[in-house]
Scaffold this motif. Structure first.
Motif, PDB file in Angstrom:
ATOM      1  N   ILE A   1      10.070   1.280   3.762  1.00  0.00           N
ATOM      2  CA  ILE A   1       8.716   1.518   3.253  1.00  0.00           C
ATOM      3  C   ILE A   1       7.818   1.831   4.443  1.00  0.00           C
ATOM      4  CG2 ILE A   1       8.996   0.045   1.216  1.00  0.00           C
ATOM      5  CD1 ILE A   1       7.162  -2.026   2.754  1.00  0.00           C
ATOM      6  N   GLU A   2       6.639   2.273   4.161  1.00  0.00           N
ATOM      7  CA  GLU A   2       5.690   2.625   5.214  1.00  0.00           C
ATOM      8  C   GLU A   2       5.215   1.349   5.903  1.00  0.00           C
ATOM      9  OE1 GLU A   2       5.034   5.828   6.757  1.00  0.00           O
ATOM     10  OE2 GLU A   2       5.072   6.341   4.627  1.00  0.00           O
ATOM     11  N   ARG A   3       5.260   1.346   7.219  1.00  0.00           N
ATOM     12  CA  ARG A   3       4.822   0.167   7.966  1.00  0.00           C
ATOM     13  C   ARG A   3       3.409  -0.248   7.550  1.00  0.00           C
ATOM     14  NH1 ARG A   3       6.397  -2.628  12.484  1.00  0.00           N
ATOM     15  NH2 ARG A   3       8.321  -1.444  12.582  1.00  0.00           N
ATOM     16  N   GLU A   4       2.561   0.740   7.315  1.00  0.00           N
ATOM     17  CA  GLU A   4       1.175   0.381   6.999  1.00  0.00           C
ATOM     18  C   GLU A   4       1.009  -0.092   5.550  1.00  0.00           C
ATOM     19  OE1 GLU A   4      -1.227   3.870   7.785  1.00  0.00           O
ATOM     20  OE2 GLU A   4      -0.832   4.590   5.737  1.00  0.00           O
ATOM     21  N   ASP A   5       2.096  -0.077   4.780  1.00  0.00           N
ATOM     22  CA  ASP A   5       2.004  -0.614   3.416  1.00  0.00           C
ATOM     23  C   ASP A   5       2.322  -2.108   3.374  1.00  0.00           C
ATOM     24  OD1 ASP A   5       1.096   1.597   2.099  1.00  0.00           O
ATOM     25  OD2 ASP A   5       3.100   2.368   1.620  1.00  0.00           O
ATOM     26  N   PHE A   6       2.516  -2.709   4.555  1.00  0.00           N
ATOM     27  CA  PHE A   6       2.733  -4.156   4.613  1.00  0.00           C
ATOM     28  C   PHE A   6       1.657  -4.770   5.502  1.00  0.00           C
ATOM     29  CE2 PHE A   6       4.339  -7.772   7.056  1.00  0.00           C
ATOM     30  CZ  PHE A   6       4.594  -8.653   6.016  1.00  0.00           C
ATOM     31  N   ALA A   7       1.112  -5.886   5.054  1.00  0.00           N
ATOM     32  CA  ALA A   7       0.153  -6.617   5.895  1.00  0.00           C
ATOM     33  C   ALA A   7       0.520  -8.082   5.854  1.00  0.00           C
ATOM     34  CB  ALA A   7      -1.268  -6.397   5.393  1.00  0.00           C
ATOM     35  N   GLU A   8       0.698  -8.641   7.044  1.00  0.00           N
ATOM     36  CA  GLU A   8       1.058 -10.045   7.080  1.00  0.00           C
ATOM     37  C   GLU A   8      -0.082 -10.911   6.582  1.00  0.00           C
ATOM     38  OE1 GLU A   8       2.851 -11.117  10.783  1.00  0.00           O
ATOM     39  OE2 GLU A   8       4.058 -12.583   9.690  1.00  0.00           O
ATOM     40  N   VAL A   9      -1.259 -10.547   7.041  1.00  0.00           N
ATOM     41  CA  VAL A   9      -2.448 -11.248   6.560  1.00  0.00           C
ATOM     42  C   VAL A   9      -3.287 -10.198   5.839  1.00  0.00           C
ATOM     43  CG1 VAL A   9      -4.418 -12.667   7.242  1.00  0.00           C
ATOM     44  CG2 VAL A   9      -2.317 -12.670   8.631  1.00  0.00           C
ATOM     45  N   PRO A  10      -3.070 -10.072   4.542  1.00  0.00           N
ATOM     46  CA  PRO A  10      -3.718  -8.950   3.855  1.00  0.00           C
ATOM     47  C   PRO A  10      -5.227  -9.123   3.764  1.00  0.00           C
ATOM     48  CG  PRO A  10      -2.569 -10.369   2.296  1.00  0.00           C
ATOM     49  CD  PRO A  10      -2.263 -10.899   3.654  1.00  0.00           C
TER      50      PRO A  10
ATOM     51  N   PRO B   1       3.365 -11.040   2.408  1.00  0.00           N
ATOM     52  CA  PRO B   1       4.284 -12.164   2.171  1.00  0.00           C
ATOM     53  C   PRO B   1       3.969 -12.862   0.853  1.00  0.00           C
ATOM     54  CG  PRO B   1       3.459 -12.195   4.422  1.00  0.00           C
ATOM     55  CD  PRO B   1       2.698 -11.130   3.709  1.00  0.00           C
ATOM     56  N   GLY B   2       5.015 -13.058   0.046  1.00  0.00           N
ATOM     57  CA  GLY B   2       4.847 -13.749  -1.231  1.00  0.00           C
ATOM     58  C   GLY B   2       4.277 -12.886  -2.341  1.00  0.00           C
ATOM     59  N   GLU B   3       3.848 -11.665  -1.990  1.00  0.00           N
ATOM     60  CA  GLU B   3       3.200 -10.803  -2.997  1.00  0.00           C
ATOM     61  C   GLU B   3       4.201  -9.772  -3.540  1.00  0.00           C
ATOM     62  OE1 GLU B   3       0.135 -11.169  -4.126  1.00  0.00           O
ATOM     63  OE2 GLU B   3      -0.289 -12.822  -2.728  1.00  0.00           O
ATOM     64  N   ALA B   4       3.848  -9.242  -4.711  1.00  0.00           N
ATOM     65  CA  ALA B   4       4.705  -8.250  -5.349  1.00  0.00           C
ATOM     66  C   ALA B   4       4.010  -6.895  -5.396  1.00  0.00           C
ATOM     67  CB  ALA B   4       5.042  -8.697  -6.764  1.00  0.00           C
ATOM     68  N   VAL B   5       4.855  -5.866  -5.388  1.00  0.00           N
ATOM     69  CA  VAL B   5       4.327  -4.507  -5.442  1.00  0.00           C
ATOM     70  C   VAL B   5       5.352  -3.660  -6.188  1.00  0.00           C
ATOM     71  CG1 VAL B   5       5.358  -3.627  -3.290  1.00  0.00           C
ATOM     72  CG2 VAL B   5       3.110  -2.844  -3.965  1.00  0.00           C
ATOM     73  N   ARG B   6       4.899  -2.602  -6.852  1.00  0.00           N
ATOM     74  CA  ARG B   6       5.883  -1.734  -7.510  1.00  0.00           C
ATOM     75  C   ARG B   6       6.345  -0.657  -6.538  1.00  0.00           C
ATOM     76  NH1 ARG B   6       8.057  -0.411 -12.191  1.00  0.00           N
ATOM     77  NH2 ARG B   6       6.698  -1.709 -13.471  1.00  0.00           N
ATOM     78  N   LEU B   7       7.657  -0.468  -6.474  1.00  0.00           N
ATOM     79  CA  LEU B   7       8.189   0.680  -5.746  1.00  0.00           C
ATOM     80  C   LEU B   7       8.132   1.857  -6.718  1.00  0.00           C
ATOM     81  CD1 LEU B   7      11.281  -0.946  -3.987  1.00  0.00           C
ATOM     82  CD2 LEU B   7       8.954  -0.629  -3.095  1.00  0.00           C
TER      83      LEU B   7
ATOM     84  N   VAL C   1       1.217   0.222  -6.189  1.00  0.00           N
ATOM     85  CA  VAL C   1       2.449   1.011  -6.156  1.00  0.00           C
ATOM     86  C   VAL C   1       2.587   1.610  -4.765  1.00  0.00           C
ATOM     87  CG1 VAL C   1       3.693   2.928  -7.229  1.00  0.00           C
ATOM     88  CG2 VAL C   1       2.024   1.626  -8.563  1.00  0.00           C
ATOM     89  N   ILE C   2       3.772   1.506  -4.188  1.00  0.00           N
ATOM     90  CA  ILE C   2       3.988   2.144  -2.880  1.00  0.00           C
ATOM     91  C   ILE C   2       5.222   3.048  -2.950  1.00  0.00           C
ATOM     92  CG2 ILE C   2       2.891   0.256  -1.589  1.00  0.00           C
ATOM     93  CD1 ILE C   2       5.696  -0.692  -0.762  1.00  0.00           C
ATOM     94  N   HIS C   3       5.313   3.967  -2.012  1.00  0.00           N
ATOM     95  CA  HIS C   3       6.487   4.847  -1.975  1.00  0.00           C
ATOM     96  C   HIS C   3       7.540   4.236  -1.059  1.00  0.00           C
ATOM     97  CE1 HIS C   3       3.889   6.193   1.349  1.00  0.00           C
ATOM     98  NE2 HIS C   3       5.020   6.500   1.978  1.00  0.00           N
ATOM     99  N   TRP C   4       8.755   4.720  -1.186  1.00  0.00           N
ATOM    100  CA  TRP C   4       9.897   4.113  -0.510  1.00  0.00           C
ATOM    101  C   TRP C   4      11.031   5.126  -0.490  1.00  0.00           C
ATOM    102  CZ3 TRP C   4      14.310   3.871  -3.659  1.00  0.00           C
ATOM    103  CH2 TRP C   4      14.071   4.212  -5.006  1.00  0.00           C
ATOM    104  N   VAL C   5      12.022   4.895   0.356  1.00  0.00           N
ATOM    105  CA  VAL C   5      13.274   5.658   0.248  1.00  0.00           C
ATOM    106  C   VAL C   5      14.432   4.709   0.535  1.00  0.00           C
ATOM    107  CG1 VAL C   5      12.332   7.929   0.929  1.00  0.00           C
ATOM    108  CG2 VAL C   5      13.265   6.398   2.680  1.00  0.00           C
TER     109      VAL C   5
ATOM    110  N   ARG D   1       1.434   9.950  -2.138  1.00  0.00           N
ATOM    111  CA  ARG D   1       0.458   9.084  -1.454  1.00  0.00           C
ATOM    112  C   ARG D   1       0.127   9.559  -0.041  1.00  0.00           C
ATOM    113  NH1 ARG D   1       2.207   3.984  -0.501  1.00  0.00           N
ATOM    114  NH2 ARG D   1       0.103   3.170  -0.537  1.00  0.00           N
ATOM    115  N   GLN D   2       0.734  10.688   0.421  1.00  0.00           N
ATOM    116  CA  GLN D   2       0.547  11.092   1.810  1.00  0.00           C
ATOM    117  C   GLN D   2      -0.195  12.407   1.981  1.00  0.00           C
ATOM    118  OE1 GLN D   2       1.568   9.204   4.210  1.00  0.00           O
ATOM    119  NE2 GLN D   2       3.513   8.238   3.757  1.00  0.00           N
ATOM    120  N   GLY D   3       0.184  13.375   1.191  1.00  0.00           N
ATOM    121  CA  GLY D   3      -0.416  14.690   1.402  1.00  0.00           C
ATOM    122  C   GLY D   3       0.596  15.774   1.111  1.00  0.00           C
ATOM    123  N   TYR D   4       0.304  16.969   1.627  1.00  0.00           N
ATOM    124  CA  TYR D   4       1.172  18.122   1.383  1.00  0.00           C
ATOM    125  C   TYR D   4       1.891  18.473   2.684  1.00  0.00           C
ATOM    126  CZ  TYR D   4      -1.343  18.153  -2.914  1.00  0.00           C
ATOM    127  OH  TYR D   4      -1.866  17.761  -4.113  1.00  0.00           O
ATOM    128  N   PHE D   5       3.159  18.783   2.551  1.00  0.00           N
ATOM    129  CA  PHE D   5       4.020  19.004   3.717  1.00  0.00           C
ATOM    130  C   PHE D   5       4.904  20.218   3.463  1.00  0.00           C
ATOM    131  CE2 PHE D   5       2.635  14.718   3.817  1.00  0.00           C
ATOM    132  CZ  PHE D   5       2.590  14.330   5.145  1.00  0.00           C
TER     133      PHE D   5
END
Ligand code: ATP
Ligand code: MG
Length: 559
Positions: free
Chosen positions: A391-400, A409-415, A458-462, A526-530
């Motif tokens: 997942i994107e590093r910036e989609d995780f926050a230790e202290v949100p 940590p402890g939280e849920a998110v949809r992939l 919702v976050i993106h992932w591969v 969630r990022q843009g056009y490439f």
């Protein structure tokens, strides 16, 4: 942008043509030309001129010629010719007949120079360039006649023939039209029509060592081609009386007319071939087609579509008032096109590992996602879900922070398109840096009736096990200042944006992109056009960011 009603930008050239068609001028014909000088690559300003000239011919059932204005052989080259031809075609336009060159007309232009001499309307001047400038006068002061102005027709014919034969050095003499050294318009103060240049020419070879000036060549080439509306930018307005003088005083087969419109100026960039060439020569950019360049080939490599550039040119309209167009408008044009037409994909640009602890190693589940949320005809794409994800590093926050809608940590998110996962463990390396997240998925959260499970967002992932490792090149505007040439004290180089290119070497795109062709374009969710860069090799894909999903520039600038 100027509008004459709420929907249509002004195009005063079209208004003029419609009047001409009504009055039966030019036998109802509309012939335009696009006349680039092959001394650099085309830029977005030229696109405006291309869309205007070719678009006008198309609209009125006329024709548009492509004519290289090649009267300065030292600065021109075949490389530039080839790039211009390819850019015009890429923009979607086709010229009438063969490619034309002003140099095709050098014989005729020479004859017409002789004609002026014989009529007593041109003379060979032997003043030095410096003296000529002194004799020219100023805006407020009339010029003085050159002592060579009254040479006889015979002497002029003899000297001009010698010029042509190579008897003089460069700068020793020139041929000038004999008009009026006291004219209020400096362009009419005996303009130079031929000068000596002992240079090899990319088309005419070594046939000539004298070359016509722009002013002497342009209108006459228009006349020879039967151009009815010779459209150029406002700097040439003061040249129009001279354009007309030549047409009046030469045995030309037609009487074209020149019309001037305001050139396109775009902020956060420079649109001058000379300055763009400096950026290339000084290696401030990787070449004329660097995706940060406002050149057509740069925009193409950046991921712009021909339609987006044509739409942009339509939007800005054609007027006679100079202004500066916001780069945001060009970006909005490509965003609009790609939003409708680019398939969606997921790509993790700056990854961190996400291990799904309740997914066994080696197991694989395929999810089907729409290629485009609003266009079913684009079909579906299959995305594999495995134990090892990114997942994107910036989609995780230790202290949100408050209202954090991503993983913590402890939280849920949809992939996106798959399950809801809950973060259960944060793994660090010996320096304390977070290197991996462990989570479990809830199998109830996918399918026709996912449980009433409300994740934060919702976050993106591969899948790390099944993705395309790639390099992502994120581009920003090339200059940090809206008007990089606007400061008299400081050179435009000083405003080059040091963050105009940021490379992400460790990106991973979803597996379906593995064989995507060079230049194919995607929305990375969630990022843009490439788009796929031509630097892509069999072993390594490279993507360029065309533009973000939203206009984020204002925010970056802290405005
Ligand atoms: P530059 O100033 O970048 O060197 P140029 O005018 O010298 O440009 P040409 O090759 O002579 O370049 O231009 C071909 C045509 O494109 C001309 O008719 C010119 O008026 C037009 N053109 C050039 N720049 C712009 C611009 N910024 N906006 C609109 N038309 C332009
Ligand atoms: Mg020019």
């Amino acid at each position: 942008m100027t509008k004459n009603d709420s929907s249509k930008p002004t195009n005063f050239i079209h208004q003029i043509i419609e009047e001409d068609l009504k009055s039966g001028a030019n036998d109802g014909k509309v012939v335009t030309r696009f006349p680039p000088e092959p001394n650099g690559y085309l830029h977005i300003g030229h696109a405006k001129s291309i869309c205007l000239n070719f678009g006008t011919a198309l609209k009125y059932g006329g024709q548009c010629n492509l004519r290289f204005d090649d009267t300065n052989p030292e600065k021109e080259s075949q490389e530039y010719i080839d790039s211009i031809v390819s850019d015009v075609r890429w923009l979607g336009f086709e010229w009438a007949g063969d490619i034309r060159y002003t140099s095709d007309y050098f014989d005729t232009l020479y004859e017409w120079a002789l004609h002026l001499i014989k009529e007593g309307k041109a003379y060979v001047d032997s003043l030095s360039a410096h003296e000529m400038r002194e004799y020219r006068g100023t805006l407020t002061e009339a010029g003085k006649n050159s002592p060579y102005r009254e040479r006889s027709v015979e002497e002029n014919l003899d000297l001009f023939e010698k010029m042509r034969a190579g008897a003089f050095d460069e700068g020793e003499c020139v041929l000038r039209a004999k008009i009026d050294m006291a004219a209020a318009n400096i362009n009419l103060r005996d303009p130079v029509i031929y000068r000596i240049r002992k240079a090899h020419h990319h088309q005419s070879g070594d046939k000539w060592c004298i070359y016509p000036s722009y002013d002497f060549a342009h209108g006459q080439s228009d006349a020879l081609e039967g151009v009815t509306h010779s459209i150029c930018t406002l700097e040439f307005e003061d040249h129009r009386p001279l354009y007309d003088w030549f047409v009046e005083n030469l045995p030309v087969p037609a009487k074209p007319r020149q019309y001037e419109f305001a050139r396109l100026n775009l902020n956060y960039t420079v649109t001058s071939k000379r300055k763009l060439k400096l950026l290339v020569d000084e290696q401030k950019v990787s070449g004329w087609n660097d995706p940060r360049m406002p050149t057509i080939s740069g925009l193409r490599r950046r991921g712009y579509t021909p339609a987006s550039i044509r739409n942009f040119c339509d939007m800005i309209g054609v007027t006679r008032s100079n202004g500066i167009v916001d780069m945001g408008m060009l970006e909005a044009a490509v965003r609009e096109d790609l939003d409708a037409n680019a398939p969606r994909a997921m790509c993790v640009i700056d990854p961190i590992k996400l291990t799904i602890t309740n997914m066994p190693e080696g197991e694989l589940a395929w999810f089907e996602l729409p290629a485009h949320p609003k266009d079913e005809s684009m079909g579906i794409r299959k995305v594999p879900f495995t134990r090892n994800l990114l997942i994107e590093r910036e989609d995780f926050a230790e202290v949100p922070p408050k209202k954090w809608k991503r993983l913590a940590p402890g939280e849920a998110v949809r992939l996106r398109g798959a399950y809801v996962v809950r973060c259960e463990e944060v793994v660090r390396d010996e320096t304390g840096e977070v290197v991996e997240l462990k989570a479990s998925f809830d199998p109830q959260t996918h399918g026709a009736n996912p449980t009433d499970y409300k994740p934060n967002g919702v976050i993106h992932w591969v899948s790390a096990d099944n993705a395309v490792p790639c390099e992502v090149r994120a581009y920003e505007r090339l200059f940090t200042e809206a008007n990089p040439d606007g400061d008299k004290e400081r050179d435009f180089h000083e405003f080059i944006n040091p963050e105009s290119l940021v490379v992400f070497p460790n990106a991973h795109a979803e597996i379906g992109l593995k064989h995507a062709a060079v230049e194919s374009r995607f929305q990375f969710e969630r990022q843009g056009y490439f788009c796929v860069d031509p630097d892509t090799t069999e072993n390594r894909m490279v993507f360029n960011r065309t533009v973000g999903l939203r206009d984020s520039w204002a925010k970056i600038q802290g405005k």
